[in-house]
Write a protein that holds these residues in place. Structure first.
Motif, mmCIF file in Angstrom:
data_model
loop_
_atom_site.group_PDB
_atom_site.id
_atom_site.type_symbol
_atom_site.label_atom_id
_atom_site.label_comp_id
_atom_site.label_asym_id
_atom_site.label_seq_id
_atom_site.Cartn_x
_atom_site.Cartn_y
_atom_site.Cartn_z
ATOM 1 N N TYR A 1 11.314 -46.818 -5.142
ATOM 2 C CA TYR A 1 10.416 -47.655 -4.348
ATOM 3 C C TYR A 1 11.192 -48.543 -3.393
ATOM 4 O O TYR A 1 10.751 -48.814 -2.278
ATOM 5 C CB TYR A 1 9.523 -48.507 -5.260
ATOM 6 C CG TYR A 1 8.195 -47.864 -5.540
ATOM 7 C CD1 TYR A 1 7.213 -47.801 -4.548
ATOM 8 C CD2 TYR A 1 7.911 -47.299 -6.767
ATOM 9 C CE1 TYR A 1 6.001 -47.201 -4.785
ATOM 10 C CE2 TYR A 1 6.700 -46.683 -7.025
ATOM 11 C CZ TYR A 1 5.745 -46.648 -6.021
ATOM 12 O OH TYR A 1 4.559 -46.041 -6.258
ATOM 13 N N ARG B 1 11.850 -46.808 -0.369
ATOM 14 C CA ARG B 1 10.663 -46.726 0.468
ATOM 15 C C ARG B 1 10.575 -47.958 1.373
ATOM 16 O O ARG B 1 10.278 -47.857 2.553
ATOM 17 C CB ARG B 1 9.453 -46.649 -0.467
ATOM 18 C CG ARG B 1 8.254 -46.015 0.103
ATOM 19 C CD ARG B 1 7.427 -45.466 -1.027
ATOM 20 N NE ARG B 1 6.089 -46.013 -0.971
ATOM 21 C CZ ARG B 1 5.027 -45.379 -1.463
ATOM 22 N NH1 ARG B 1 5.153 -44.200 -2.023
ATOM 23 N NH2 ARG B 1 3.850 -45.912 -1.403
ATOM 24 N N PRO C 1 10.408 -37.001 -4.276
ATOM 25 C CA PRO C 1 9.764 -36.393 -3.102
ATOM 26 C C PRO C 1 8.334 -36.884 -2.897
ATOM 27 O O PRO C 1 7.897 -37.073 -1.761
ATOM 28 C CB PRO C 1 9.772 -34.898 -3.412
ATOM 29 C CG PRO C 1 10.825 -34.705 -4.415
ATOM 30 C CD PRO C 1 10.924 -35.975 -5.195
ATOM 31 N N SER C 2 7.603 -37.101 -3.995
ATOM 32 C CA SER C 2 6.218 -37.514 -3.790
ATOM 33 C C SER C 2 6.143 -38.963 -3.329
ATOM 34 O O SER C 2 5.168 -39.356 -2.708
ATOM 35 C CB SER C 2 5.391 -37.295 -5.057
ATOM 36 O OG SER C 2 5.849 -38.149 -6.068
ATOM 37 N N LEU C 3 7.185 -39.749 -3.606
ATOM 38 C CA LEU C 3 7.151 -41.143 -3.170
ATOM 39 C C LEU C 3 7.756 -41.355 -1.790
ATOM 40 O O LEU C 3 7.247 -42.152 -1.004
ATOM 41 C CB LEU C 3 7.885 -42.037 -4.182
ATOM 42 C CG LEU C 3 7.169 -42.235 -5.515
ATOM 43 C CD1 LEU C 3 7.999 -43.101 -6.440
ATOM 44 C CD2 LEU C 3 5.807 -42.854 -5.302
ATOM 45 N N VAL C 4 8.844 -40.669 -1.486
ATOM 46 C CA VAL C 4 9.497 -40.932 -0.204
ATOM 47 C C VAL C 4 9.427 -39.749 0.752
ATOM 48 O O VAL C 4 9.887 -39.851 1.878
ATOM 49 C CB VAL C 4 10.988 -41.339 -0.380
ATOM 50 C CG1 VAL C 4 11.096 -42.589 -1.207
ATOM 51 C CG2 VAL C 4 11.789 -40.217 -0.997
ATOM 52 N N GLY C 5 8.891 -38.606 0.310
ATOM 53 C CA GLY C 5 8.875 -37.416 1.154
ATOM 54 C C GLY C 5 7.502 -37.084 1.673
ATOM 55 O O GLY C 5 6.524 -37.785 1.429
ATOM 56 N N TYR D 1 9.547 -40.948 4.842
ATOM 57 C CA TYR D 1 8.663 -39.812 4.548
ATOM 58 C C TYR D 1 9.068 -38.542 5.284
ATOM 59 O O TYR D 1 8.249 -37.859 5.881
ATOM 60 C CB TYR D 1 7.201 -40.170 4.840
ATOM 61 C CG TYR D 1 6.794 -41.457 4.180
ATOM 62 C CD1 TYR D 1 6.619 -41.499 2.795
ATOM 63 C CD2 TYR D 1 6.623 -42.619 4.916
ATOM 64 C CE1 TYR D 1 6.288 -42.684 2.173
ATOM 65 C CE2 TYR D 1 6.289 -43.810 4.291
ATOM 66 C CZ TYR D 1 6.121 -43.834 2.928
ATOM 67 O OH TYR D 1 5.795 -45.008 2.306
#
Lengths: 302, 393
Positions: A143, A146, A248-252, A171
């Motif tokens: 996070y 992010r 990947p699901s949080l920053v991609g 992202y």
């Protein structure tokens, strides 16, 4: 009085009998020592893999959401025929390789300094620095990236102050690459350090005595001896990247193998058989990788 | 390692492996016959004593402390809730959760799947005193009432909206076209949800009338392909597919997204954080949701579940939730309370709107092969999900 007589004179207690049994039967000793851990390993890991393998051949009833226990290769057929899954697998393996190379390049000089140049105090300090991130939560670290990378985030703030143009990598796959490289770096540094630290000074002295320049010594003595450590580290970075879906699901913004599996297990269809079939891909890749690593002698360096 | 040791070790490992596999096989056998316990034909006629616990699967924002805390105090039912990001996730949680979850706030595209899978059981509306005050359309809607049986009690409904940053997006958008517009490349976000294909279909039904799309959930191959293509073209423009509402909130807050498909909840949360955002129902209309609290067929706390349903149906809680999430309450008595809590909110969230407004929203439903007009050449939900994976790439 001889030792034998003394032994014979004492009545064997239960404890003595147990220890004698262990001494006489090495297999018993091995089982007792390894049993608990091996049992847990087999129950939790091997059995789970077995069930995974089995369920990949089952199917899902779309109406009731129940798993149908009939054998079919449909899941594998879809994976084979649908280009999307090939692309996702290729992207995942490519990313795992990129992260591994990045971590090798970052970790090697660092580990070299730690193992061969730094004094004991600096070394301890560096160890703490390497291990400290592992004390904090994985999620907190992802996070925080992010926040760093986002458009109004810390990085762009600094770039703005330095008069540089904004970056726009939040992202994207670049962001995923950076975050993975950062998160798995300690797992590369430690085995490389262990390998470098084990190289006896005398080897390097001998190399110099024989007239080798620094670069030659590095290339022909240090590097070959450190290679198993690098490969051992790469097992971690490669396999961890291959299996991770959270970063990947949080920053991609794209799917990796882990995301597809996750969506099939929880979210998309609850299609566990399909997820199991796709999970065979990273499993096979890792198996090949481990065979290669074993050949290269990485297991002595773990 | 000497040879004897090696052999012994091998034997030990083999023995453990054999036991493990036997155990695993037994486990598989056991799991195969866990058909859900299904219909409980006799409905309760009164609510008994609370069981002290209630476990909910809900949309983010549906179990806020403002109305959960007083409920816990009043009934002694301690609420735990798990947020789900999509209808698919809700269905999965209810199907796999066993008796872990008592209720789910299912939307219309999940409710029928849950009924079909026998994951939820009928409820007795007579036990919900506010039920007669519900708008007619939500007393026995087809998405939760099958063969006269009420599988749950309606809750709230609302449209999926177009959310935009008022500083970055000028002039203000009026059409869904904006989320397919290369002008906003890298600043668009849409939900990570296969049902989003319906949004594309709705847009196409107005902009490409020759496709003949009437119902965005009942698409023939051609219509479906057109919608999927539109989304594939949109894909490179997206910053990210959002999963939880909080993801989209983060994207807007950090300036990563400037326009996207949303729920009113995000708008309210962002506005409360002083982010310059607005939302609207674009000229093409909107898809939307109508949610139902449904009772798991395996619920261990049915009394608390009924108490909860009763509680969230009361005008006050209906009004609180409507304002918090930005949706329309099922209970018509909520309107004056909404205006008390936040002047103008009854009108803002259409709680006083005529039935025609309800009819104008294309509510989420599960796509099936049955086109609703006698044909069965429409794309079923499996196709939607496959296409969604392809769209995401």
């Amino acid at each position: 009085m001889s030792v034998d007589a003394a032994r014979a004179g004492r009545r064997p207690t239960a404890r003595r009998r147990v220890s004698a049994a262990f001494w006489r039967r090495p297999w018993l000793r091995a089982t007792a020592l390894l049993g608990p851990a091996a049992g847990a390993f087999l129950f939790v890991y091997v059995a789970a893999l077995g069930v995974l393998l089995l369920s990949a051949f089952w199917a899902l009833d779309p109406f009731t959401g129940q798993i149908v226990h009939t054998w079919s290769l449909d899941n594998f057929r879809i994976l084979w025929e649908e280009h999307t899954y090939w692309r996702i697998a290729g992207r995942t393996i490519g990313l795992a390789a990129a992260v591994t190379v990045t971590d090798v390049l970052l970790a090697f000089p660092f580990a070299y300094y730690m193992a061969r140049i730094a004094g004991p105090r600096t070394r301890t300090l560096l160890f703490v620095l390497v291990l400290m991130p592992l004390w904090s939560s994985y999620l907190a670290r992802v996070y925080s990236w992010r926040l760093i990378l986002s458009k109004d985030g810390a990085l762009n703030w600094w770039l703005g102050r330095l008069g540089l143009p904004d970056q726009n990598i939040a992202y994207t796959n670049w962001a995923v690459w950076i975050v993975f490289s950062y998160i798995w770096l300690p797992f590369m540094i430690l085995p490389v350090y262990a390998a470098l630290e084990r190289i006896p000074d005398s080897f390097i002295e001998a190399s110099r005595d024989l007239g080798a320049k620094n670069w030659t010594t590095f290339k022909r003595v240090v590097l070959p001896l450190a290679l198993p450590g690098v490969i051992a580290g790469s097992i971690f970075t490669f396999s961890l990247t291959l299996g991770d879906y959270i970063a990947p699901s949080l920053v991609g913004n794209t799917q990796f193998i882990g995301n597809v599996i996750y969506r099939n297990v929880l979210g998309l269809t609850n299609n566990i058989p399909f997820a199991a079939a796709y999970a065979m891909v990273p499993l096979a890749v890792m198996a090949l990788y481990l065979v290669f690593a074993r050949r290269a002698g990485a297991f002595e360096s773990l | 390692m000497n040879d004897a040791l090696k052999r012994g070790l091998g034997a030990g490992v083999l023995a453990i492996l054999a036991v493990t596999l036997a155990f695993a096989a037994a486990g598989c056998g056991g799991s195969s016959d866990n058909e859900s316990s299904g219909d409980k034909s006799s409905l309760p006629t009164s609510i008994g004593t609370g069981e002290g616990k209630l476990s909910l699967v809900a949309w983010e924002g549906y179990t806020q402390p403002e109305w959960v805390k007083p409920f816990e105090k009043q009934t002694g039912c301690m609420v735990t809730s798990k947020y789900a990001g999509s209808s698919d996730e809700m269905v999965t949680l209810m199907r796999n959760g066993g008796d872990q979850y008592d209720m789910v706030s299912a939307s219309g595209d999940a409710s029928l799947r849950l009924i079909e899978g026998k994951n939820v059981q009928p409820m007795n509306p007579a036990l919900i005193p506010d039920y007669p005050n519900f708008i007619e359309a939500l007393k026995s809607p087809p998405h939760n009432t099958v063969d006269g049986k009420h599988y749950g009690i309606s809750l709230q409904w609302g449209p999926n909206t177009l959310l935009y940053n008022t500083e970055k997006v000028t002039p203000a958008p009026t059409s869904w076209e904006s989320i397919y517009d290369p002008k906003y490349k890298g600043g668009i976000t849409i939900p990570d949800n296969a049902i989003q294909i319906a949004d594309a279909a709705l847009y196409l039904s107005k902009t490409k009338p020759d496709l003949g799309i009437e119902d965005p959930y009942e698409l023939t191959q051609d219509q479906f392909d057109a919608a999927v293509n539109l989304l594939k073209q949109q894909r490179p423009l997206l910053k990210k597919h959002w999963v939880l509402a909080s993801d989209e909130i983060d994207l807007f807050k950090n300036g990563d997204a400037v326009i996207g498909a949303s729920w009113p909840y995000q708008t309210n949360t962002l506005a409360a954080d002083k982010v310059p955002v607005k939302d609207l129902i674009p000229s093409e209309g909107a898809t939307g949701w109508a949610d139902t609290w449904m009772l798991s067929s395996k619920s261990k706390h049915p009394n608390c579940a009924y108490m909860w349903t009763k509680w969230v149906s009361t005008p006050k809680v209906q009004a609180q939730q409507a304002i918090y999430f930005g949706e329309t309450p099922a209970n018509t008595k909520a309107c004056p309370i909404m205006d008390q809590l936040s002047p103008g909110s009854c009108k803002q969230y259409h709680a006083d709107a005529p039935a025609s407004y309800f009819d104008s929203i294309k509510f989420w439903k599960t796509p099936s092969a049955d086109c609703g007009n006698g044909d069965d050449n429409c794309m079923d939900y499996n196709r939607w999900q496959q296409a969604w994976t392809e769209i995401k790439g």
